[in-house]
Design an enzyme around this catalytic site. Structure first.
Site, mmCIF file in Angstrom:
data_model
loop_
_atom_site.group_PDB
_atom_site.id
_atom_site.type_symbol
_atom_site.label_atom_id
_atom_site.label_comp_id
_atom_site.label_asym_id
_atom_site.label_seq_id
_atom_site.Cartn_x
_atom_site.Cartn_y
_atom_site.Cartn_z
ATOM 1 N N ASP A 131 0.844 -1.181 0.000
ATOM 2 C CA ASP A 131 0.000 0.000 0.000
ATOM 3 C C ASP A 131 0.881 1.233 0.000
ATOM 4 O O ASP A 131 1.864 1.283 0.730
ATOM 5 C CB ASP A 131 -0.883 -0.002 1.254
ATOM 6 C CG ASP A 131 -2.121 -0.839 1.046
ATOM 7 O OD1 ASP A 131 -2.644 -0.827 -0.087
ATOM 8 O OD2 ASP A 131 -2.537 -1.515 1.996
ATOM 9 N N THR A 155 -13.785 20.826 5.859
ATOM 10 C CA THR A 155 -14.671 19.655 5.847
ATOM 11 C C THR A 155 -14.487 18.934 4.514
ATOM 12 O O THR A 155 -14.016 19.516 3.533
ATOM 13 C CB THR A 155 -16.163 20.030 5.969
ATOM 14 O OG1 THR A 155 -16.554 20.676 4.760
ATOM 15 C CG2 THR A 155 -16.441 20.913 7.163
ATOM 16 N N ALA A 156 -14.863 17.688 4.538
ATOM 17 C CA ALA A 156 -14.720 16.895 3.322
ATOM 18 C C ALA A 156 -15.677 17.380 2.245
ATOM 19 O O ALA A 156 -15.442 17.182 1.057
ATOM 20 C CB ALA A 156 -14.985 15.424 3.628
ATOM 21 N N THR A 176 -16.811 20.748 1.772
ATOM 22 C CA THR A 176 -16.386 22.010 1.134
ATOM 23 C C THR A 176 -14.995 21.889 0.535
ATOM 24 O O THR A 176 -14.652 22.591 -0.402
ATOM 25 C CB THR A 176 -16.369 23.151 2.170
ATOM 26 O OG1 THR A 176 -15.437 22.800 3.205
ATOM 27 C CG2 THR A 176 -17.753 23.343 2.772
ATOM 28 N N SER A 208 -10.678 25.406 3.697
ATOM 29 C CA SER A 208 -10.725 25.993 5.030
ATOM 30 C C SER A 208 -10.303 27.450 4.905
ATOM 31 O O SER A 208 -9.835 27.874 3.850
ATOM 32 C CB SER A 208 -9.780 25.244 5.970
ATOM 33 O OG SER A 208 -8.447 25.447 5.541
ATOM 34 N N LYS A 265 -8.238 28.532 1.469
ATOM 35 C CA LYS A 265 -7.255 27.612 0.878
ATOM 36 C C LYS A 265 -7.977 26.291 0.680
ATOM 37 O O LYS A 265 -8.768 25.874 1.533
ATOM 38 C CB LYS A 265 -6.068 27.463 1.837
ATOM 39 C CG LYS A 265 -5.183 26.290 1.602
ATOM 40 C CD LYS A 265 -5.047 25.366 2.803
ATOM 41 C CE LYS A 265 -6.189 24.387 2.925
ATOM 42 N NZ LYS A 265 -6.188 23.581 4.120
#
Lengths: 554, 702
Positions: B319, B391-392, B394, B397, B408
């Site tokens: 991985d 947040t995942a 938008t 931040s 950004k």
């Protein structure tokens, strides 16, 4: 020219000839066994025996073919001998006694050609031609067929099919053995070997005695005797007899014929598995052992001690003047290391240590280069063992030619290498424990023991030569040696074919940098060591009480 | 972007396991005191029912009994007694080797057993009431409550709550780990202790079959089965034994003919010297020790078969995240647009990232202070700021302060934001984004909207990239030399994957990999005859772990993953896969090397024993006494003593394993053949001569 220089020249000439021939000939044999076409003559044969030459066989079917054919051949040969007085061309000879007929039938079907009879005074021309000579061809072709089946086991993946026994058998005879035999029989005749159906004539020797000289189809039998690594002579004196082997040139030719198929089959193997270099690694191991044997015996014979030997330039007892020490020493190793068993000199008269080399050459399992076919499959079995030990040492589950060597493969290979030592050692031990052993000896001390050891080593390894003088024509020896020959021939074939079947079913393991490379000199060296050490450890005690005790006492 | 889950810090590079590139696998430990401790067990193993498992040593035991009986029948024969004694010692030494190997595991098992105290479980009924039951009474599917201080009564999954758990009883790692319901960190192991909070655990294994129980039986070697190569080797050794048995048994009639009949004692001595006792005695110890070496590296294998398969692996699936790269992408550079100062961009990037708690966000703030010299700033220092956390949804931040809005985030998200606020993304920014993507990095845009100035504008680009761990390239090169292909598995797009693959030096990569893709890749490799090894921790890794020939589950992973794999790494260090492969190879090499050594030894023994037996009958055979041994008795005795002592001498090697370097097959073979083949040829000549010299000092022998 000094005799040593001549010997070197002769050895080199043989090596050069084999090096030149083995590539095209090996390729030709590969083409023979992979071709899809059948010759018209072959179609007739298939129709006559009711075989479908295109049906692929699994290992069990292939084995059934081998055994059925050999049993039928043995029965026919037995009957020919037993009924020879009722058949034409018998020369008036009586039927062969049951035990000797069994021994002879076993011997020729097993490609051994151990002879407890004298050809010229026991076998009529019909038995010689329709019985013995036929088996000389087909027993050789059976050996080659089994070898080719094992090669297919390596070459094929996820199949389990090993080809068709009947097709391999017929092609071996029709396309390989017969054409070469025909050509070289004519060459032998041209050099003075005889070829007739004469009942023989009586001549008067210089001393005034009468001597019966039997004629016969000698050249034709002589050539297949060598080419098929059979070794059964038309005459009791075998290739020492001038009618079989007239001069130095025929002697050279006969050695070439003995070696040409065994030394070319590795090339065939390399071709069929798709990497000729794999074949070179095998042939190199064979050649190293064989050459070492030739050099050892030649040197020992040249240095034979004693006043008579010093005057003769070496140990000439039991050797023909026309072959000399070199031609005889070389022939003796060539014949013992190929399971041929033809002789042009008395091995019995060789120096003790030379006799040890000859016995050891057979005890290696007839794999350097060995008999036609049997030499290749024997060496490949040793390669499997060598790969197993070496493969572990490179940190992987051992692989050979993309096949994993696991428990099943090792089990089959182990069974194979157990058989002949068991037959030789048990056979010799029982004979020595019974009065029969000592009664058959013509010498006392370690040399007498060597005679018995030689006999069972020769029979179990399907060589067929003997320490002359050993009285083998007794019911005991005819029976036990006959069994040793049959078991020593056909039990290994069972394991070889089972191994071939097991290999052919496997999928391919890809080659990586971590894979043991089996086409490198390092591997050839390891293979040589493996062959010599396994046989050496097995036979060292026995050899020490025979040839070593004799040779080191001088 | 990641949802950051607090994980316990990775164990630092271990003394042995984390060795650098190209390093050899250092041998394991060997404590000579173990020999004395294991002696009673060695005696217990003399039971023929135990001995029969090793055919070679079984033959030696029969020989010992035989010579003892003969000695009893002729009590005045000091030679017979001495041979009998040394044959018994040979058997005992073999048992000792196995007992020592097992003893090391047993010590480990004892410490594990202490963790398996009989705990009391607080079982939750269907109505939500708690009931106190014995841990052994739990059934699969029961739900139990564990609070701070409780020992978790059995293996299971957390179905409710989050807690920190002390797993040191199993992993030896003292730092607590977080276990929480849902996701890939839900598995808990029986015998571990909850340190804080409260969790509800659904039991997934029956008592007596828990991970701890399996571990104990594994390290004790109780359930040890012979591996395929071990079976094959045993067959070869057995057939060699038969060959030598034949050679010795048939020798007597030959000897009688020669007028040198041999005593049964001498023949037995010859037989024992010839059969491959060295490897026969050490074979099972080698296997146990191989498993043990894994345990010492905190890896548990469910079977020896898996360890052996590890040596055969030709494809490693690794991985990307956590194995090849550090877990997260990190900011590598700020690229201001024309007309924007680097200071301005750095400041804006830092401010907008303060509300981003992901490792990526933190790395931007860190880069601003370390590379661009901004003084460290805390959110509390900035009053009147309105923070916009990452947040995942938008994917950006930022902060609103003093009429300025700074953002950004992902290029597309910022693009929309800029457009919505009347600005546009300039060509230069789009080009920068494109360029970074092409290199396999992740571009983030930084933009600002000054209410006074009107439209929003883009300040520049932040270059986030995966940081490849140090020393991996060299390790992959070593693997390539061993014939092992490395394939990187990543969820990234092909372009990113390619760039990282090139940087890390892996042979191939699988981009945008789904669990199905992974499974298909494994099957494809296996169809080509390759053995595949992989690591995994998630539930969706379970099918692939089960399919792979060597599946190493991380201990932090789900119980489904641990169940599916055939090894568990207690340190959860995916790079350990490389060590596991090397240990597998080392195991096979040790077996091959000692087999070669054992067989090569026989040559010298013949030169000692054959002249001793027959030189009296055939004086010529004295030429074979090339060692010049002092007397027949001394020669035979020396060979027998050497044969016994060499076993003891090689016990440390068998337990530690042959030193292994990642080399190609040819170099490995040459090296090991030289060492153990030639060494095995020469060593007994010296050893037997030395023993003979010592023996000849004893009056009556020399």
């Amino acid at each position: 020219m000094s005799p040593v220089f001549l010997d070197v020249l002769q050895i080199s000439a043989l090596v050069v000839a084999l090096v030149l021939v083995h590539r095209p000939f090996g390729d030709y044999m590969a083409a023979v066994y992979t071709s899809k076409k059948h010759l018209r003559a072959e179609r007739w044969i298939y129709r006559a025996i009711g075989a479908d030459p295109d049906a692929e066989m699994r290992w069990t079917a292939y084995l059934r073919g081998v055994l059925a054919f050999s049993v039928a051949g043995m029965l026919l040969l037995y009957l020919l001998q037993r009924l020879q007085d009722h058949l034409p061309l018998s020369l008036g000879f009586a039927p062969i006694p049951a035990d000797q007929a069994f021994n002879t039938a076993a011997s020729f079907v097993a490609n051994t050609n151990w002879q407890s009879y004298s050809g010229e005074s026991a076998m009529g021309h019909l038995v010689q031609m329709a019985g013995l000579a036929v088996q000389n061809f087909v027993s050789a072709a059976v050996g080659m067929a089994v070898a080719i089946a094992l090669v297919r086991g390596f070459a094929r993946f996820r199949s389990g099919q090993l080809g068709n026994f009947w097709s391999d058998l017929v092609r071996g005879v029709v396309r390989i053995l017969l054409p070469i035999a025909t050509v070289f029989a004519l060459v032998l005749v041209a050099r003075g070997a005889i070829q007739n159906l004469s009942g023989g004539e009586t001549v008067h020797t210089l001393g005034g005695a009468a001597q019966r000289l039997t004629g016969g189809p000698v050249a034709s039998q002589e050539v297949i005797k060598e080419l098929g690594t059979n070794g059964g002579g038309f005459y009791n004196a075998n290739s020492a007899h001038p009618f079989e082997n007239p001069d130095g040139i025929t002697n050279y030719l006969e050695m070439f014929l003995i070696l040409v198929i065994p030394f070319s089959l590795p090339r065939t193997f390399g071709r069929m598995v798709g990497s000729v270099r794999q074949g070179y690694a095998i042939v190199a191991a064979m050649a190293v052992i064989c050459l070492a044997g030739i050099v050892a015996v030649t040197v020992i014979e040249h240095q034979a001690p004693g006043a008579a030997s010093q005057l003769a330039g070496g140990g000439m007892e039991g050797k023909e003047q026309r072959f000399g020490i070199g031609g005889s020493s070389m022939f003796s190793v060539v014949t013992t290391m190929t399971s041929t068993g033809a002789v042009n000199s008395f091995h019995d008269s060789f120096q003790g240590l030379s006799g040890g080399v000859l016995i050891f050459g057979m005890a290696l399992g007839e794999i350097a280069p060995g008999g036609v076919g049997s030499g290749l499959y024997g060496m490949l079995i040793m390669a499997v063992i060598a790969v197993f030990v070496a493969g572990l040492m490179v940190g992987r589950t051992p692989e050979y030619l993309g096949k994993k060597i696991g428990a099943r493969e090792i089990k089959l290979a182990s069974c194979y290498i157990l058989i002949t030592p068991a037959l030789v050692l048990i056979g010799t031990a029982v004979a020595m424990a019974l009065p029969d052993g000592e009664e058959a000896m013509t010498n006392i001390g370690p040399h007498g023991f060597s005679e018995v050891l030689y006999a069972y080593t020769s029979a179990a390894n399907n060589n067929g030569s003997a320490f002359a003088g050993f009285g083998a024509n007794t019911t005991y020896f005819n029976t036990t040696l006959g069994l040793a020959m049959l078991l020593g021939r056909f039990l290994p074939m069972v394991f070889v074919l089972a191994l071939a079947g097991s290999l052919a079913r496997q999928r391919r393991v890809p080659v990586t940098a971590g894979t043991l490379r089996t086409h490198r000199p390092l591997f050839s060296g390891l293979l040589v060591a493996c062959v010599v050490i396994v046989a050496g450890l097995t036979f060292f005690p026995a050899l020490s009480l025979g040839p070593l005790a004799e040779g080191l006492s001088v | 972007m990641t949802t950051s889950t607090p994980v316990r810090p990775k164990a630092g590079p271990r003394e042995r396991g984390g060795a650098g590139a190209g390093a050899k696998v250092a041998p394991g430990r060997f404590d000579p005191r173990l020999l004395a401790v294991s002696l009673p067990e060695a005696f217990r193993k003399l039971d023929p029912r135990v001995m029969i498992a090793s055919p070679v040593m079984f033959v030696v035991e029969i020989g010992s009994v035989l010579t003892t009986v003969l000695a009893v029948a002729d009590p005045g024969d000091w030679f017979g007694w001495t041979i009998a004694a040394w044959l018994w010692l040979t058997v005992l030494f073999a048992n000792l080797a196995e007992a020592v190997a097992e003893g090391r595991g047993r010590a480990q098992a004892d410490s594990l057993r202490r963790a398996r105290t009989d705990s009391v479980a607080r079982r939750l009924g269907d109505d939500g009431r708690e009931e106190r039951v014995a841990g052994t009474a739990l059934r699969v599917g029961d739900r139990v409550v564990c609070e701070a201080g409780d020992v978790i009564p059995g293996d299971g999954d957390v179905v409710e709550g989050v807690a920190s758990v002390d797993e040191s009883a199993i992993t030896g790692e003292s730092a607590p780990v977080i276990r929480e319901s849902g996701g890939d960190r839900s598995a808990v192991t029986g015998g571990t202790r909850v340190l804080s909070d409260r969790i509800v655990v659904r039991i997934t294994t029956r008592p007596g079959e828990t991970f701890l129980d399996r571990m104990i039986s594994l390290v004790e070697g109780a359930s040890r089965q012979k591996t395929p190569n071990e079976i094959a080797l045993n067959i070869l050794l057995a057939s060699l034994t038969i060959v030598f048995l034949l050679a010795v048994v048939t020798l007597q009639p030959f000897a009688v003919y020669a007028g040198a009949e041999q005593s049964a004692v001498v023949l037995t001595a010859l037989l024992v010297c010839l059969i491959p006792t060295t490897i026969g005695a050490l074979l099972s110890a080698i296997g146990i020790a191989g498993m043990d070496r894994l345990v010492q590296r905190n890896v548990l294998a469910t079977s020896g078969r898996a360890v052996e398969a590890a040596g055969d692996v030709s494809t490693l699936l690794l991985d990307k995240t956590g194995t090849i790269t550090h877990g997260n992408r990190q900011a590598a550079a700020f690229l201001p647009l024309p007309g924007v100062g680097i200071e301005e961009l750095a400041e804006a990037a830092r401010l907008s990232s303060l509300a981003d708690e992901t490792p990526e966000g933190r790395s931007i703030a860190a880069l601003a202070t370390t590379r661009y010299g901004l003084h460290p700033l805390d959110r509390a220092e900035l009053r009147d700021a309105d923070w916009v956390p990452f947040t995942a949804q938008t994917r950006m931040s930022g902060v609103d302060t003093g009429g300025r809005r700074i953002r950004k985030g992902a290029a597309s998200a910022i693009g929309r934001w800029v457009t919505a606020h009347g600005g546009r993304v300039p060509e230069a920014a789009a080009a920068g984004v494109e360029e970074i993507s092409a290199e396999g990095g992740t571009p983030l845009l930084v933009a600002v909207h000054d209410e006074a100035a009107g439209a929003a504008r883009v300040l520049g680009v932040v270059h986030l990239k995966d940081v490849v761990k140090d020393g991996l390239r060299e390790r992959f090169e070593a693997l390539r030399a061993m014939g092992i292909r490395t394939v990187m598995i990543t969820g990234d797009n092909a372009r990113t994957a390619k760039a990282i693959a090139a940087e890390a030096g892996v042979d191939d990569y699988l981009a945008e990999a789904t669990p199905e893709d992974k499974m298909a890749l494994i099957k494809r490799e296996q169809a080509g005859g390759r053995l595949v090894a992989m690591t995994g921790d998630g539930t969706n890794d379970a099918p692939a772990l089960a399919q792979a020939d060597v599946g190493v589950a991380m201990n932090t992973g789900t119980s489904a993953a641990k169940e599916a794999g055939n090894m568990v790494d207690l340190d959860s260090d995916p790079t350990k896969l490389i060590d596991i492969v090397q240990i597998g190879k080392q195991l096979l090499i040790t077996r091959g090397a000692l087999t070669t050594f054992s067989i090569a030894n026989d040559i010298a023994k013949y030169f000692a024993i054959i002249p001793a037996m027959f030189a009296a009958a055939y004086p010529g055979l004295d030429h074979l006494n090339i060692m010049g041994l002092s007397s027949p008795e001394s020669a035979i005795l020396s060979a027998v003593i050497f044969n016994a002592l060499i076993i003891v001498a090689l016990v440390p090697l068998a337990l530690r394993g042959v030193a292994y370097r990642p080399l190609g097959a040819d170099s490995l073979l040459r090296r090991n053949l030289g060492r153990y083949g030639l060494g095995g040829l020469v060593a007994p000549f010296l050893g037997i001569k030395l023993i003979d010299l010592l023996l000849s000092l004893i009056p009556g022998i020399g």
